[in-house]
Design a protein around this motif. Structure first.
Motif, mmCIF file in Angstrom:
data_model
loop_
_atom_site.group_PDB
_atom_site.id
_atom_site.type_symbol
_atom_site.label_atom_id
_atom_site.label_comp_id
_atom_site.label_asym_id
_atom_site.label_seq_id
_atom_site.Cartn_x
_atom_site.Cartn_y
_atom_site.Cartn_z
ATOM 1 N N GLU A 77 80.015 51.093 156.184
ATOM 2 C CA GLU A 77 80.679 50.591 154.989
ATOM 3 C C GLU A 77 80.842 51.695 153.946
ATOM 4 O OE1 GLU A 77 79.206 47.263 157.296
ATOM 5 O OE2 GLU A 77 78.220 49.092 156.583
ATOM 6 N N PHE A 78 81.911 51.598 153.156
ATOM 7 C CA PHE A 78 82.235 52.618 152.168
ATOM 8 C C PHE A 78 81.260 52.637 151.002
ATOM 9 C CE2 PHE A 78 86.367 52.770 154.159
ATOM 10 C CZ PHE A 78 86.779 54.076 153.941
ATOM 11 N N ALA A 79 81.028 53.857 150.518
ATOM 12 C CA ALA A 79 80.367 54.048 149.237
ATOM 13 C C ALA A 79 81.369 53.805 148.113
ATOM 14 C CB ALA A 79 79.790 55.458 149.151
ATOM 15 N N ALA A 80 80.900 53.916 146.865
ATOM 16 C CA ALA A 80 81.704 53.513 145.707
ATOM 17 C C ALA A 80 82.811 54.493 145.364
ATOM 18 C CB ALA A 80 80.792 53.343 144.486
ATOM 19 N N HIS A 81 82.659 55.746 145.705
ATOM 20 C CA HIS A 81 83.573 56.786 145.244
ATOM 21 C C HIS A 81 84.854 56.698 146.074
ATOM 22 C CE1 HIS A 81 80.128 58.332 143.017
ATOM 23 N NE2 HIS A 81 79.443 58.068 144.112
ATOM 24 N N ASP A 82 85.887 56.125 145.495
ATOM 25 C CA ASP A 82 87.039 55.628 146.225
ATOM 26 C C ASP A 82 87.980 56.758 146.632
ATOM 27 O OD1 ASP A 82 89.248 54.208 147.188
ATOM 28 O OD2 ASP A 82 88.831 52.537 145.836
ATOM 29 N N GLY A 83 88.117 56.955 147.936
ATOM 30 C CA GLY A 83 88.992 57.994 148.455
ATOM 31 C C GLY A 83 90.456 57.776 148.156
ATOM 32 N N ARG A 84 90.829 56.585 147.728
ATOM 33 C CA ARG A 84 92.215 56.348 147.323
ATOM 34 C C ARG A 84 92.524 57.018 145.983
ATOM 35 N NH1 ARG A 84 91.988 49.895 147.907
ATOM 36 N NH2 ARG A 84 89.993 50.379 146.883
ATOM 37 N N ALA A 85 91.472 57.395 145.246
ATOM 38 C CA ALA A 85 91.644 58.051 143.947
ATOM 39 C C ALA A 85 91.234 59.515 143.980
ATOM 40 C CB ALA A 85 90.832 57.314 142.880
ATOM 41 N N ILE A 86 90.197 59.842 144.750
ATOM 42 C CA ILE A 86 89.752 61.229 144.906
ATOM 43 C C ILE A 86 89.931 61.573 146.386
ATOM 44 C CG2 ILE A 86 88.284 61.524 142.897
ATOM 45 C CD1 ILE A 86 85.927 60.517 144.473
ATOM 46 N N ASN A 91 84.991 54.379 136.413
ATOM 47 C CA ASN A 91 85.851 53.197 136.297
ATOM 48 C C ASN A 91 87.109 53.503 135.481
ATOM 49 O OD1 ASN A 91 86.010 50.052 136.519
ATOM 50 N ND2 ASN A 91 86.343 50.461 134.345
ATOM 51 N N ASP A 92 86.949 54.214 134.390
ATOM 52 C CA ASP A 92 88.065 54.438 133.471
ATOM 53 C C ASP A 92 88.993 55.568 133.911
ATOM 54 O OD1 ASP A 92 86.941 52.432 131.942
ATOM 55 O OD2 ASP A 92 85.999 53.804 130.506
ATOM 56 N N ASN A 93 88.465 56.563 134.603
ATOM 57 C CA ASN A 93 89.256 57.752 134.914
ATOM 58 C C ASN A 93 89.624 57.894 136.382
ATOM 59 O OD1 ASN A 93 89.246 59.458 132.257
ATOM 60 N ND2 ASN A 93 87.144 58.718 132.494
ATOM 61 N N PHE A 94 88.928 57.211 137.250
ATOM 62 C CA PHE A 94 89.202 57.363 138.675
ATOM 63 C C PHE A 94 89.333 55.985 139.322
ATOM 64 C CE2 PHE A 94 87.385 61.377 137.371
ATOM 65 C CZ PHE A 94 88.238 62.293 137.983
ATOM 66 N N SER A 95 88.253 55.478 139.890
ATOM 67 C CA SER A 95 88.373 54.206 140.584
ATOM 68 C C SER A 95 86.994 53.651 140.885
ATOM 69 C CB SER A 95 89.148 54.389 141.894
ATOM 70 O OG SER A 95 89.203 53.197 142.619
ATOM 71 N N LEU A 96 86.767 52.416 140.505
ATOM 72 C CA LEU A 96 85.555 51.691 140.865
ATOM 73 C C LEU A 96 85.982 50.502 141.726
ATOM 74 C CD1 LEU A 96 82.477 51.397 140.506
ATOM 75 C CD2 LEU A 96 82.942 49.913 138.540
#
Length: 555
Positions: free
Chosen positions: A399-408, A244-249
């Motif tokens: 449906e997407f998993a939590a690890h957001d491809g917009r950030a990684i 949440n703090d370093n990438f994207s939740l």
């Protein structure tokens, strides 16, 4: 090369007949688990089959490591044509089923046809029995376990069961074992429901012998037992605040990328509710999360990180007990928490109801029984988003998993090309990007790494060993265990990926399905590089020459 031992058991529920086939030759090429099931499904499911029709088939399979006593091996594979993605899909589950399965003497069980009556199927090393169970229609997973225990002394670790969601053909319904371990993604619970199979039991004393290096087994078991790993205390939720703090939740149906109440649903909040240790079969790592809340009387296993996302941040819910309740409802009704949570989040976005936990729990039940608005949501986001008036956050219908491809962005590339769709376990590029091994920015130059990850994970799911073994099960140990060079193993993994893709190509899927609902730097160029490195055509299809020549189960 080490591979699973045991026959293929085919069960036709239309006429309640069975047959066994020696598949030693094809096992030697595909090891077991996802590999052997993918090969069988590719060869035996008609390319034009309806996922919810009698021509679809479900494969339940073990790998050679389930015939060992090694930590990180308490898992099973399931493969079939997905009613959610319309493509070939494999999924796996932990728990205690695997040892009971291999003791039945088979490496793969194939379910074909469709029954006129609701059935329990009982598989032992002495044969197969069919039991009509009309009284269990619409029963929850724990209710089925109780009934099987009372009638046959079968426990949850002997069973693969669908809940009401599977019977009602919810497109993301999942089979459940051990009452809480899900074959989670892709809707294979609905496929069993379409076949009128309520539960399948396994037991016996005919475990085929497989020789595995004792030194490696002992070392892994010792390290699993003695290591001080945060996963043992908080499972996958241990990284919630960091992500949440370093990438994207993803938050409030992907409209935001961090959640202000993350501390109330993250690893510390989950650990506070954990009340005992739990593991999978023969595993000393014990990373599972039995949790309970005395005040509200909720006892469940989890939630893991993906459920914290799907029913927490993405629904705007900041109370871990509310997330625990959603988790438990999905387990008892038999649904994938990722797809279900995202479908609920899409509804909340459409009706401006983020944060309404009571409404969330009401919708979960309505989805399981396809009541009212639950009937639409049971179709999944891809089929419901137009009517809801929200963006379609899926890939290939998943449906997407939590690890957001917009950030990684490497994980975003993985979502785009993965045969399974927007699932985080297909390659886990996310781990390399979170750890800083590769720069999370951009997709350029990542295709080669992605291919190795996909091939490795196909071997992982064929072996079968747990994703959490990565820090303990080295490349050299894999070579010793599987009696093969690492590159040889990756070649087997590549065969599995190509067979999945080839099957989907025959159903009309090509590069048009390799897309994301957002833009990433150099994405199209990276997708073309991925095709080129795989030896595929520019339109994302597999040349026939790439899949010719493999041994079949009938050879």
């Amino acid at each position: 090369m080490l591979h699973a031992k045991g026959s293929l058991l085919t069960i036709d529920v239309s006429d309640r007949s069975t047959s066994t086939t020696d598949i030693g030759g094809v096992l030697s090429q595909f090891i077991g688990g996802r590999g052997i099931a993918t090969k069988l499904a590719h060869d035996r499911i008609p390319f034009d089959a309806d996922p919810l029709g009698p021509k679809n088939r479900v494969y339940i399979s073990a790998g050679p490591l389930q015939q060992s006593q090694m930590s990180f091996t308490g898992r099973m594979n399931m493969t079939g044509l997905s009613p959610l993605t319309d493509g070939l899909l494999s999924t796996n589950a932990g728990g205690y089923l695997s040892r009971n399965f291999v003791r039945s003497g088979h490496s793969v069980v194939e379910i074909i046809g469709a029954s006129d009556e609701l059935l329990a199927i009982h598989i032992t090393d002495e044969g197969v029995e069919f039991e009509e169970v009309p009284d269990l229609a619409q029963a929850t997973v724990p209710e089925v376990t109780d009934a099987m225990n009372e009638r046959h002394k079968l426990q949850s670790e002997n069973l693969v069961t669908i809940g009401p969601a599977g019977e009602n053909l919810v497109r993301f319904a999942c089979p459940i074992t051990y009452d809480s371990r899900a074959f989670g993604r892709g809707g294979l619970g609905a496929v069993l429901g379409s076949k009128n199979v309520k539960t399948i039991s396994f037991r016996g004393d005919s475990e085929p012998p497989v020789e595995i290096d004792e030194d490696v087994q002992s070392k892994l078991h010792r390290e699993a037992a003695t290591t001080d790993d945060m996963m043992k205390r908080q499972g996958t939720t241990s990284g919630t605040e960091f992500i949440n703090d370093n990438f994207s939740l993803p938050t409030r149906y992907f409209s935001e990328q961090s959640f202000e109440h993350v501390e109330d649903i993250g690893g510390d909040a989950v650990e506070e509710k954990k009340f005992k240790k739990e593991a999978c079969s023969v595993c000393a790592f014990a990373c599972k999360l039995p949790t309970k809340d005395e005040d509200r009387g909720i006892v469940t296993e989890g939630p893991e990180f993906e459920t914290v996302f799907s029913f927490g941040s993405n629904c705007g819910i900041g109370d871990i007990v509310d997330v625990m309740q959603s988790n438990e409802l999905c387990d008892i009704y038999g649904m994938d928490t990722i797809s279900c949570g995202n479908s609920v989040a899409a509804y909340l976005a459409a009706h401006d109801e983020f944060g309404n936990a009571e409404r969330v729990h009401e919708l979960v039940e309505k989805i399981a029984y396809r009541n009212d608005e639950g009937d639409l949501l049971a179709e999944g986001v891809n089929r419901a988003h137009d009517e809801l008036g929200v963006e379609n956050f899926t890939v290939k219908g998943m449906e997407f998993a939590a690890h957001d491809g917009r950030a990684i962005h490497g994980q975003g590339l993985s979502y785009a090309v993965a045969n399974r769709g927007a699932d985080h376990m297909y390659s886990t590029m996310l781990g390399l990007e979170y750890d800083g091994e590769i720069n999370p920015e951009g997709t350029a130059g990542k295709a080669e790494v992605l291919i190795e990850q996909e091939n490795h994970h196909a071997i992982r799911d064929s072996g079968i060993f747990c994703a959490f073994s990565g820090d303990y099960f080295t490349k050299e140990q894999k070579e010793t265990i599987f009696e093969a060079e690492y590159d040889e193993l990756l070649t087997v993994g590549s065969r599995v990926i190509e067979l999945e893709r080839h099957f989907n190509n025959q159903r009309g899927m090509d590069a048009d399905e390799d897309r994301l609902p957002y833009d990433l730097p150099d994405l199209q160029e990276s997708i073309q590089e991925y095709y080129e490195l795989r030896g595929w055509n520019d339109n994302g299809t597999v040349p026939e020459s790439n899949v010719d020549g493999f041994v079949t189960a009938d050879d």
